[in-house]
Design an enzyme around this catalytic site. Structure first.
Site, short mmCIF file in Angstrom:
data_model
loop_
_atom_site.label_atom_id
_atom_site.label_comp_id
_atom_site.label_asym_id
_atom_site.label_seq_id
_atom_site.Cartn_x
_atom_site.Cartn_y
_atom_site.Cartn_z
N PRO A 244 0.89 -0.99 -0.01
CA PRO A 244 -0.09 0.02 0.01
C PRO A 244 0.88 1.20 0.11
O PRO A 244 1.54 1.62 1.05
CB PRO A 244 -0.76 -0.07 1.24
CG PRO A 244 0.01 -1.03 2.10
CD PRO A 244 0.66 -1.98 1.28
N VAL A 246 2.00 5.27 0.02
CA VAL A 246 1.61 6.51 0.24
C VAL A 246 2.76 7.49 -0.11
O VAL A 246 3.88 7.13 -0.03
CB VAL A 246 1.59 6.57 1.83
CG1 VAL A 246 1.38 8.17 2.33
CG2 VAL A 246 0.48 5.79 2.50
N ASP A 420 5.91 2.00 2.10
CA ASP A 420 4.94 1.07 2.28
C ASP A 420 4.10 1.21 3.67
O ASP A 420 4.76 1.20 4.47
CB ASP A 420 5.54 -0.04 2.08
CG ASP A 420 4.93 -1.60 2.15
OD1 ASP A 420 3.64 -1.58 2.63
OD2 ASP A 420 5.34 -2.62 1.96
N HIS A 421 2.93 1.57 3.67
CA HIS A 421 2.20 1.72 4.71
C HIS A 421 2.03 0.71 5.81
O HIS A 421 1.85 1.00 7.02
CB HIS A 421 1.06 2.42 4.27
CG HIS A 421 0.61 3.56 5.59
ND1 HIS A 421 0.94 3.45 6.77
CD2 HIS A 421 -0.24 4.61 4.99
CE1 HIS A 421 0.49 4.79 7.32
NE2 HIS A 421 -0.35 5.53 6.58
N ARG A 422 2.45 -0.55 5.29
CA ARG A 422 2.58 -1.65 6.34
C ARG A 422 3.70 -1.46 7.07
O ARG A 422 3.55 -2.02 8.42
CB ARG A 422 2.67 -2.98 5.63
CG ARG A 422 1.53 -3.28 4.62
CD ARG A 422 1.77 -4.55 3.92
NE ARG A 422 2.83 -4.49 2.71
CZ ARG A 422 3.33 -5.47 2.18
NH1 ARG A 422 2.74 -6.81 2.14
NH2 ARG A 422 4.43 -5.40 1.51
#
Length: 449
Positions: A244, A246, A420-422
């Protein structure tokens, strides 16, 4: 007695499954020595030269330039005992020549262990001879043509299927010009199609009525997706639909950095070093990672863990004639500014020449893409698989800027960070981007890290 061995396309220790034949360094009849470079291939990472593990005489090339071949597929036949025979017998099916002393019904020989190739470690590559098959009958349409002409020309492959006679370079020319060889009449002996035949056919097609070129596809051309372009597309799809993304943006005044750059150019320590804004950005990233190690970590989905890297293998996205590649500066965080500048200059130059070693293209931890060299201000870069962040560095422009309450013309740059928003939260991504911006806006801040 002659001893025919087939040289398979080697695995270059990258985990790749195929490569494209770029050009042959040898031809049938040439003598070769152990570890002599015989072919240049293009993998999904870079162009690679392959040496052969035997000495002997080349008897047959089994792949054409431009052809994509799977790893392990035989691409070259060598007679390692040429004194035993004048040469291999003709074979109308393109199979590996049989030893003269063997009966026609003999079974193919078993597996042979190849000597390790220079530069590829001790990995064992197994080569198998292609099975011998019976000749296919020719149709009346092709009865007057030879079963197989010299120079690997084509022949009647299966019953009822006409394959025109043409050498590999002529076939490639026809492919490039969009000429169907089945519509061309060969002018050479035996009906072999020549370059002139193909060019005449191409000129004739170009002279088609105007109505014909209005058909869909008439003014289009297609390029096969392979090599670096194919690998890049697959990696970007994997990243875009797995991590994901951002993206955050920051505009900074880099006038102090540019002034320091001019000063360092006169420093004897930087003599002969190409000191670019990219080198400053690389140093800033390495320093900022110390305060936000999350951007240098990676998500391990199988183990349900975040893997933190205690080193920075810095990838630099480089546009090359073969496509986008991302070679790595190993342990960039341990380098001084002058060492980084020299490493970046060497790395980008080697990448543009297509000579980056395959090992230098893998295992990165963070990437910088310099879109500023194209006059672009910013963008939303896609994270490389196996990493968690990428920084885009924009063009440096003279722009109005407020300094101490007064309007002035300053050197201004835009940065964009995708993460990576994880792995990286908004606070961590923002902190890292702010740190990089602060280091570029005022390099003296580095003394506080």
């Amino acid at each position: 007695m002659p001893d025919y061995k087939q040289f398979p396309l080697a695995d270059t220790a990258e985990g790749l499954t195929e490569a494209e034949i770029l050009n042959w360094r040898v031809q049938p009849g040439d003598e070769v020595q152990v570890n002599q470079i015989v072919v240049e291939v293009e993998t999904a990472k870079a162009a690679v030269e392959l040496p052969i593990p035997w000495a002997g005489v080349v008897t047959e090339l089994l792949a054409e330039p431009g052809q994509t071949v799977e790893v392990g597929t035989p691409i070259l036949t060598v007679d390692t005992d040429p004194g035993g025979s004048a040469g291999p017998p003709a074979d109308t099916n393109g199979a590996t020549p049989a030893k003269p002393a063997e009966p026609e019904s003999a079974e193919p020989e078993g597996e042979e262990e190849m000597k390790p190739l220079v530069g590829y470690g001790s990995k064992t590559v197994v080569a198998k001879r292609r099975p011998r098959t019976a000749p296919q009958p020719q149709t009346a349409m092709n009865d007057s043509l030879p079963a197989k002409s010299a120079g690997n020309e084509s022949f009647m492959a299966t019953e009822g299927e006409y394959v025109p006679l043409a050498k590999p370079p002529v076939r490639k020319l026809a492919k490039d010009l969009g000429v169907d060889l089945r519509t061309v009449t060969g002018s050479a002996d035996g009906g072999v199609i020549t370059r002139e035949d193909v060019e005449r056919a191409a000129n004739g097609a170009a002279a088609a009525p105007a109505a014909a070129i209005t058909e869909p596809g008439a003014r289009e051309h297609r390029v096969p997706v392979k090599g670096v372009r194919k690998a890049t597309a697959q990696a970007m799809m994997e990243s875009a639909f797995t991590a994901p993304h951002v993206t955050e943006f920051l505009t900074i005044d880099v006038t102090p950095m540019m002034e320091l750059r001019e000063k360092l150019k006169r420093d004897p320590a930087f003599a002969g070093v190409k000191l670019t804004p990219l080198a400053f950005a690389a140093k800033a990233v390495c320093l900022a990672v110390r305060r936000t190690p999350d951007v240098n970590a990676v998500w391990d989905a199988e183990a349900a863990e975040i893997v933190y890297k205690d080193y920075v293998h810095l990838g630099i996205a480089a546009a090359t004639p073969r496509g986008l590649v991302v070679p790595k500066v190993r342990d960039a965080d341990r380098m001084s500014l002058v060492e980084l500048a020299a490493a970046l200059d060497e790395l980008t130059g080697t990448a543009r020449e297509g000579k980056t070693p395959p090992g230098d293209m893998v295992n990165g931890t963070f990437t910088i893409t310099n879109v500023g060299v194209f006059g672009v201000d910013t963008g939303t870069p896609i994270i490389n698989p196996g990493e968690s962040a990428i920084l885009a560095v924009g063009a440096i422009r003279d722009m109005p800027w407020v300094v101490d309450g007064e309007l002035a013309v300053r050197k201004v740059m835009q940065l964009s960070l995708s993460f990576d928003h994880r792995v990286v939260d908004g606070q961590q991504g923002s902190q890292f981007l702010a740190d990089v911006g602060a280091l570029l806006a005022d390099p003296s801040v580095a003394i506080t890290y």
